[in-house]
Structure formats: structure tokens, C-alpha cells
Design a protein around this motif. Structure first.
Motif, PDB file in Angstrom:
ATOM      1  N   THR A   1       5.313 -12.307   1.308  1.00  0.00           N
ATOM      2  CA  THR A   1       4.131 -12.981   1.829  1.00  0.00           C
ATOM      3  C   THR A   1       3.568 -12.134   2.969  1.00  0.00           C
ATOM      4  O   THR A   1       4.314 -11.638   3.807  1.00  0.00           O
ATOM      5  CB  THR A   1       4.508 -14.386   2.359  1.00  0.00           C
ATOM      6  OG1 THR A   1       5.222 -15.080   1.339  1.00  0.00           O
ATOM      7  CG2 THR A   1       3.282 -15.188   2.760  1.00  0.00           C
ATOM      8  N   ILE A   2       2.248 -11.979   2.979  1.00  0.00           N
ATOM      9  CA  ILE A   2       1.567 -11.231   4.042  1.00  0.00           C
ATOM     10  C   ILE A   2       0.639 -12.202   4.752  1.00  0.00           C
ATOM     11  O   ILE A   2      -0.073 -12.974   4.100  1.00  0.00           O
ATOM     12  CB  ILE A   2       0.737 -10.069   3.435  1.00  0.00           C
ATOM     13  CG1 ILE A   2       1.656  -8.987   2.839  1.00  0.00           C
ATOM     14  CG2 ILE A   2      -0.210  -9.458   4.468  1.00  0.00           C
ATOM     15  CD1 ILE A   2       0.905  -7.869   2.110  1.00  0.00           C
ATOM     16  N   VAL A   3       0.631 -12.172   6.079  1.00  0.00           N
ATOM     17  CA  VAL A   3      -0.363 -12.981   6.803  1.00  0.00           C
ATOM     18  C   VAL A   3      -1.191 -12.053   7.685  1.00  0.00           C
ATOM     19  O   VAL A   3      -0.662 -11.150   8.336  1.00  0.00           O
ATOM     20  CB  VAL A   3       0.293 -14.109   7.637  1.00  0.00           C
ATOM     21  CG1 VAL A   3       1.222 -13.568   8.717  1.00  0.00           C
ATOM     22  CG2 VAL A   3      -0.793 -14.999   8.273  1.00  0.00           C
ATOM     23  N   THR A   4      -2.494 -12.268   7.673  1.00  0.00           N
ATOM     24  CA  THR A   4      -3.345 -11.390   8.470  1.00  0.00           C
ATOM     25  C   THR A   4      -4.695 -12.050   8.740  1.00  0.00           C
ATOM     26  O   THR A   4      -5.001 -13.112   8.207  1.00  0.00           O
ATOM     27  CB  THR A   4      -3.492 -10.010   7.762  1.00  0.00           C
ATOM     28  OG1 THR A   4      -4.130  -9.097   8.631  1.00  0.00           O
ATOM     29  CG2 THR A   4      -4.280 -10.129   6.457  1.00  0.00           C
ATOM     30  N   GLY A   5      -5.480 -11.405   9.602  1.00  0.00           N
ATOM     31  CA  GLY A   5      -6.775 -11.953   9.989  1.00  0.00           C
ATOM     32  C   GLY A   5      -7.822 -11.764   8.904  1.00  0.00           C
ATOM     33  O   GLY A   5      -7.551 -11.197   7.835  1.00  0.00           O
TER      34      GLY A   5
ATOM     35  N   VAL B   1       6.537   1.433 -10.055  1.00  0.00           N
ATOM     36  CA  VAL B   1       6.050   1.036  -8.724  1.00  0.00           C
ATOM     37  C   VAL B   1       5.579  -0.420  -8.740  1.00  0.00           C
ATOM     38  O   VAL B   1       5.808  -1.173  -7.797  1.00  0.00           O
ATOM     39  CB  VAL B   1       4.895   1.963  -8.260  1.00  0.00           C
ATOM     40  CG1 VAL B   1       4.272   1.468  -6.956  1.00  0.00           C
ATOM     41  CG2 VAL B   1       5.396   3.394  -8.105  1.00  0.00           C
ATOM     42  N   VAL B   2       4.920  -0.829  -9.828  1.00  0.00           N
ATOM     43  CA  VAL B   2       4.293  -2.158  -9.828  1.00  0.00           C
ATOM     44  C   VAL B   2       5.078  -3.242 -10.577  1.00  0.00           C
ATOM     45  O   VAL B   2       4.827  -4.431 -10.373  1.00  0.00           O
ATOM     46  CB  VAL B   2       2.848  -2.119 -10.390  1.00  0.00           C
ATOM     47  CG1 VAL B   2       1.941  -1.390  -9.440  1.00  0.00           C
ATOM     48  CG2 VAL B   2       2.802  -1.526 -11.782  1.00  0.00           C
ATOM     49  N   GLU B   3       6.025  -2.843 -11.399  1.00  0.00           N
ATOM     50  CA  GLU B   3       6.777  -3.831 -12.177  1.00  0.00           C
ATOM     51  C   GLU B   3       7.454  -4.834 -11.238  1.00  0.00           C
ATOM     52  O   GLU B   3       8.188  -4.440 -10.342  1.00  0.00           O
ATOM     53  CB  GLU B   3       7.836  -3.121 -13.034  1.00  0.00           C
ATOM     54  CG  GLU B   3       8.372  -3.992 -14.124  1.00  0.00           C
ATOM     55  CD  GLU B   3       8.983  -3.141 -15.250  1.00  0.00           C
ATOM     56  OE1 GLU B   3       9.504  -2.050 -14.964  1.00  0.00           O
ATOM     57  OE2 GLU B   3       8.932  -3.593 -16.398  1.00  0.00           O
ATOM     58  N   GLY B   4       7.187  -6.102 -11.440  1.00  0.00           N
ATOM     59  CA  GLY B   4       7.819  -7.124 -10.613  1.00  0.00           C
ATOM     60  C   GLY B   4       7.065  -7.460  -9.333  1.00  0.00           C
ATOM     61  O   GLY B   4       7.501  -8.317  -8.556  1.00  0.00           O
ATOM     62  N   VAL B   5       5.914  -6.817  -9.090  1.00  0.00           N
ATOM     63  CA  VAL B   5       5.153  -7.126  -7.869  1.00  0.00           C
ATOM     64  C   VAL B   5       4.736  -8.598  -7.857  1.00  0.00           C
ATOM     65  O   VAL B   5       4.225  -9.114  -8.857  1.00  0.00           O
ATOM     66  CB  VAL B   5       3.904  -6.215  -7.749  1.00  0.00           C
ATOM     67  CG1 VAL B   5       2.866  -6.824  -6.815  1.00  0.00           C
ATOM     68  CG2 VAL B   5       4.297  -4.827  -7.264  1.00  0.00           C
ATOM     69  N   ASP B   6       4.992  -9.262  -6.750  1.00  0.00           N
ATOM     70  CA  ASP B   6       4.625 -10.668  -6.609  1.00  0.00           C
ATOM     71  C   ASP B   6       4.363 -10.907  -5.119  1.00  0.00           C
ATOM     72  O   ASP B   6       5.284 -11.146  -4.346  1.00  0.00           O
ATOM     73  CB  ASP B   6       5.775 -11.547  -7.127  1.00  0.00           C
ATOM     74  CG  ASP B   6       5.441 -13.027  -7.040  1.00  0.00           C
ATOM     75  OD1 ASP B   6       4.347 -13.380  -6.549  1.00  0.00           O
ATOM     76  OD2 ASP B   6       6.289 -13.845  -7.457  1.00  0.00           O
ATOM     77  N   ILE B   7       3.093 -10.800  -4.760  1.00  0.00           N
ATOM     78  CA  ILE B   7       2.715 -10.858  -3.339  1.00  0.00           C
ATOM     79  C   ILE B   7       1.760 -12.022  -3.118  1.00  0.00           C
ATOM     80  O   ILE B   7       0.912 -12.305  -3.972  1.00  0.00           O
ATOM     81  CB  ILE B   7       2.002  -9.546  -2.921  1.00  0.00           C
ATOM     82  CG1 ILE B   7       2.922  -8.329  -3.126  1.00  0.00           C
ATOM     83  CG2 ILE B   7       1.538  -9.603  -1.462  1.00  0.00           C
ATOM     84  CD1 ILE B   7       2.214  -6.988  -2.942  1.00  0.00           C
ATOM     85  N   MET B   8       1.898 -12.687  -1.992  1.00  0.00           N
ATOM     86  CA  MET B   8       0.896 -13.686  -1.595  1.00  0.00           C
ATOM     87  C   MET B   8       0.271 -13.225  -0.282  1.00  0.00           C
ATOM     88  O   MET B   8       0.965 -13.082   0.722  1.00  0.00           O
ATOM     89  CB  MET B   8       1.557 -15.051  -1.415  1.00  0.00           C
ATOM     90  CG  MET B   8       0.597 -16.130  -0.975  1.00  0.00           C
ATOM     91  SD  MET B   8      -0.569 -16.615  -2.254  1.00  0.00           S
ATOM     92  CE  MET B   8       0.359 -17.906  -3.066  1.00  0.00           C
ATOM     93  N   VAL B   9      -1.030 -12.987  -0.321  1.00  0.00           N
ATOM     94  CA  VAL B   9      -1.739 -12.661   0.913  1.00  0.00           C
ATOM     95  C   VAL B   9      -2.301 -13.952   1.493  1.00  0.00           C
ATOM     96  O   VAL B   9      -3.042 -14.671   0.817  1.00  0.00           O
ATOM     97  CB  VAL B   9      -2.887 -11.648   0.662  1.00  0.00           C
ATOM     98  CG1 VAL B   9      -3.636 -11.358   1.963  1.00  0.00           C
ATOM     99  CG2 VAL B   9      -2.352 -10.357   0.056  1.00  0.00           C
ATOM    100  N   VAL B  10      -1.925 -14.258   2.725  1.00  0.00           N
ATOM    101  CA  VAL B  10      -2.479 -15.411   3.431  1.00  0.00           C
ATOM    102  C   VAL B  10      -3.476 -14.865   4.446  1.00  0.00           C
ATOM    103  O   VAL B  10      -3.092 -14.241   5.438  1.00  0.00           O
ATOM    104  CB  VAL B  10      -1.376 -16.224   4.139  1.00  0.00           C
ATOM    105  CG1 VAL B  10      -1.974 -17.419   4.879  1.00  0.00           C
ATOM    106  CG2 VAL B  10      -0.330 -16.703   3.131  1.00  0.00           C
ATOM    107  N   ARG B  11      -4.739 -15.062   4.157  1.00  0.00           N
ATOM    108  CA  ARG B  11      -5.813 -14.500   4.976  1.00  0.00           C
ATOM    109  C   ARG B  11      -6.473 -15.590   5.810  1.00  0.00           C
ATOM    110  O   ARG B  11      -6.860 -16.628   5.269  1.00  0.00           O
ATOM    111  CB  ARG B  11      -6.848 -13.853   4.036  1.00  0.00           C
ATOM    112  CG  ARG B  11      -8.141 -13.458   4.691  1.00  0.00           C
ATOM    113  CD  ARG B  11      -9.175 -13.028   3.637  1.00  0.00           C
ATOM    114  NE  ARG B  11     -10.446 -12.704   4.256  1.00  0.00           N
ATOM    115  CZ  ARG B  11     -11.590 -12.530   3.601  1.00  0.00           C
ATOM    116  NH1 ARG B  11     -11.619 -12.654   2.286  1.00  0.00           N
ATOM    117  NH2 ARG B  11     -12.698 -12.238   4.233  1.00  0.00           N
TER     118      ARG B  11
END
Ligand code: IPM
Ligand code: MG
Length: 364
Positions: A241-245, A126-136
């Protein structure tokens, strides 16, 4: 010729002084190899500032942060100050710093390092290779909206009020940072909101959709925050990439962090308008339970120093060298308690720092 950068250092509370000690040494050593010098000016924030001055963010600290090239912060807070009234709690210092420097964009990467896959509570596949950028978004939303407070009604009953509000301009500026960030990554941007219930989210979604037309190379999608939380633990690899408040970003960045096994590994960058100093800090807190015991994992602080070089000072070569040193100590099997696994070598904060310096030295 040596280039010199002026860093305001905010060790804060708890494990802050231990981990910034390591990060400063690593930064100096990495810089020296590339003809870059760092000058540090230390200032007070959080509980340490409350004890010394009565407030969590002295004017002097804010001035020092405005007048430098970048700010390196550790963490604030602790049991000692938990019962203070909300306007003088350590967290106020952090929020004041964000507002005072106009740091509206918070970048929180959650990347799983191959050496630490088994430290995650989720299954390897499930997690192998996870590469996320949260833009808050960091200086608006429910954290700063008015009215806010605990008010007494005519009957004497109290009402707690916090207001989630976003103006179009605030949405647009964070959206642009997010689209540009996605462009430099895999080109996929997921905007997270609660547009099925909240008016403020409907405006958010409307602006993201409109702006998305200017970024035809970015694949924009939308998720409601409850679904996004579920998807993050169900199938995190779908995210780039995730963008949120502000509020949703606070929660989702902790979830994303934990995918990687330890929040003790994750750095962050808080950025304002171009040319203004950013603040670089680990995602984790001040961990008062282990403060002063040489148990803390300094790697998130060290990786924050690397983020500072990459995003705040335009010194990608120093950043690369620090990140390579982190990789090297993990490859060599050094682990602090939070990421310890069978067969690895347990080390404390200081020894991890020494291993990093040695890795830098041998990479020359
Ligand atoms: C964070 C923290 C802060 C926040 C607290 C300490 C005010 O949780 O940086 O994520 O809620 O933003
Ligand atoms: Mg948080």
C-alpha cells in the motif's frame, strides 16, 4: 426481498457513454442474480455539461450526487474544450465534484492480472504478482492550495503560483484510511513525500510517523517521490500500500497503472466520510481519439462498478460476481485493442459487454 440502490450516473465525455452503457448492463445483470436492484439517474459533467449549461458541474449534478447511494463516473474532457479558460474547463467539474462531496481518499489499485502479463511493457518477472494499492489524498495539497493563479507583478511580468499546503487534520484523516487499507492487505504501508526539500512534506512525514505508533501491525516506511517513481518501475513487488498527497498520487498512480499493461483495466474509488456517497471511476481518461467507434475497453468502468459494490454499497457478493465475469472473459481470450495479444479474439466495447453478460449468465 430486493434491495434497491440509487446510483447517479455521470457518463461525461468521449468514450464515457459507451463504457458506462456496458457497466450499467453488467451491474443490473449481476445485481438481479443476487436480488439487488440499481436505479440510475443520469446527470451532466465535464464538456457535455459545458455544452448544455455553460459550466462543467451544474448545481443539479452536484445535488444528484449528494442525494444517492453512490456515483458512477466515466471520464471528462476532450479536444473541443481544451482551449477554454481554466475555470470552465471540464477538469474543473471533476475537481468540483471531489471537493463538493468531500472525497478526500482516492483508492487506486494496480493489480496485474495473469492473463495480461504480456501486455505490460516491463519484463514478466518484474511485474508478475504485482498488487499495489495507491491511496491518494484527493481534496488538498497543491490542487487546492491558496494562493493560486497567474498574477502580474508591478513590472508587468506574470508569475504563476500554486501552493502545496496540508493541515495536520488533512494528513491524519488520509493516513488513517491508508493504515486501515494496509491492515486489510499485506500490512505494509509506504508513505511517499519530498521531505528532503518541502516543508509540507516534513509535516506529512512527522504525522505519518506519529500515527504509525497506533498501528503496530502495519510496517511503515517512507520514500522520497523521485525514488518511489524509480522503485515502482525497478522493483514494483516491494510495494503493498502506498499513501501520498494529491500531486504525487496523480503521477504515481499512472506509473503504477502502466505496470499492469493497460490503464484501460484500472478502476478507482474516491471516498469521503463514512455514509457519504463515493465516486467510482476508471483511472483512464475520456480517450476522444477513439470515442464513438466501439473501440474502447469497458473493463475499467466495469471494475469500477465492482469497486462501488465493495467499497460504497457493502455488496461484496455483487462485486465478486462482476470480477469473476471479467476474469472469465479474459480467460476466454476476448481482448479490446489496448490489451490485444497474439492468438486472442479482438472485440469492440459492445461485444466485450455481451461477453460479460454471457459470463454472468453461465455462472448462475
Ligand atoms: C486523475 C486525473 C485528474 C487529476 C485530472 C483530469 C484533473 O489526472 O484523476 O488522475 O489530475 O486528478
Ligand atoms: Mg491523473
Amino acid at each position: 426481498m430486493t434491495r434497491t440502490y440509487r446510483i447517479t450516473l455521470l457518463p461525461g465525455d468521449g468514450i464515457g457513454p459507451e463504457i458506462t452503457g456496458v457497466a450499467v448492463a453488467v451491474l443490473k445483470a449481476a445485481g438481479q442474480q443476487l436480488d439487488v436492484a440499481f436505479e440510475f439517474k443520469e446527470a451532466l459533467i465535464g464538456g457535455a455539461a459545458i455544452d448544455a449549461t455553460g459550466g462543467p458541474l451544474p448545481e443539479e449534478t452536484l445535488d444528484a450526487c449528494r442525494d444517492c447511494d453512490a456515483v458512477m463516473l466515466a471520464a471528462i474532457g476532450g479536444y473541443k474544450w481544451d482551449t477554454l479558460p481554466s475555470d470552465i474547463r471540464p477538469e474543473r467539474g471533476l475537481l468540483g465534484l471531489r471537493a463538493g462531496l468531500g472525497l478526500f481518499a482516492n483508492l487506486r489499485p494496480a493489480q496485474i492480472l495473469p492473463q495480461l502479463i504480456d501486455a505490460s511493457t516491463l519484463q514478466r518477472d518484474v511485474v508478475e504478482g504485482v498488487d499495489i494499492m495507491v491511496v491518494r489524498e484527493l481534496t488538498g495539497g497543491i490542487y487546492f492550495g491558496e494562493p493560486s493563479g497567474i498574477f502580474e507583478t508591478e513590472s508587468g511580468a506574470r508569475r504563476g503560483v500554486s501552493t502545496m499546503v496540508y493541515g495536520e487534520d488533512e494528513i491524519d484523516r488520509i493516513a488513517k484510511v491508508a493504515f486501515k487499507t494496509a491492515q486489510q492487505r499485506q500490512g505494509r504501508l509506504c508513505s511517499v513525500d519530498k521531505a528532503n526539500v518541502l516543508a509540507v512534506s516534513r509535516l506529512w512525514r512527522d504525522r505519518l510517523t506519529t500515527l504509525g505508533k497506533d498501528y503496530s501491525d502495519v510496517d511503515l516506511s517512507h520514500l522520497y517521490v523521485d525514488n518511489a517513481a524509480m522503485q515502482l518501475v525497478r522493483a514494483p513487488k516491494q510495494f503493498d500500500t502506498i499513501v501520498t498527497g494529491n500531486l504525487f498520487g496523480d503521477v504515481l498512480s499512472d506509473v503504477a497503472a502502466m505496470l499492469t499493461g493497460s490503464i484501460g483495466m484500472l478502476p478507482s474509488a474516491s471516498l469521503g466520510e463514512p455514509g457519504q456517497p463515493g465516486v467510482f471511476e476508471p483511472v483512464h481518461g475520456s480517450a476522444p481519439d477513439i470515442a464513438g467507434q466501439d473501440k474502447a475497453n469497458p473493463l475499467a468502468q466495469v471494475l469500477s462498478a465492482a469497486m462501488m459494490c465493495r467499497y460504497g454499497l457493502e455488496l461484496p457478493e455483487v462485486s465478486d460476481s462482476i470480477e469473476a465475469a471479467v476474469n472469465s472473459v479474459l480467460d476466454q481470450g476476448y481482448r479490446t485493442g489496448d490489451i490485444m495479444a497474439e492468438g486472442m479474439t479482438p472485440v469492440g466495447c459492445q461485444a466485450m459487454g455481451d461477453a460479460l453478460l454471457k459470463a454472468l449468465e453461465t455462472s448462475k
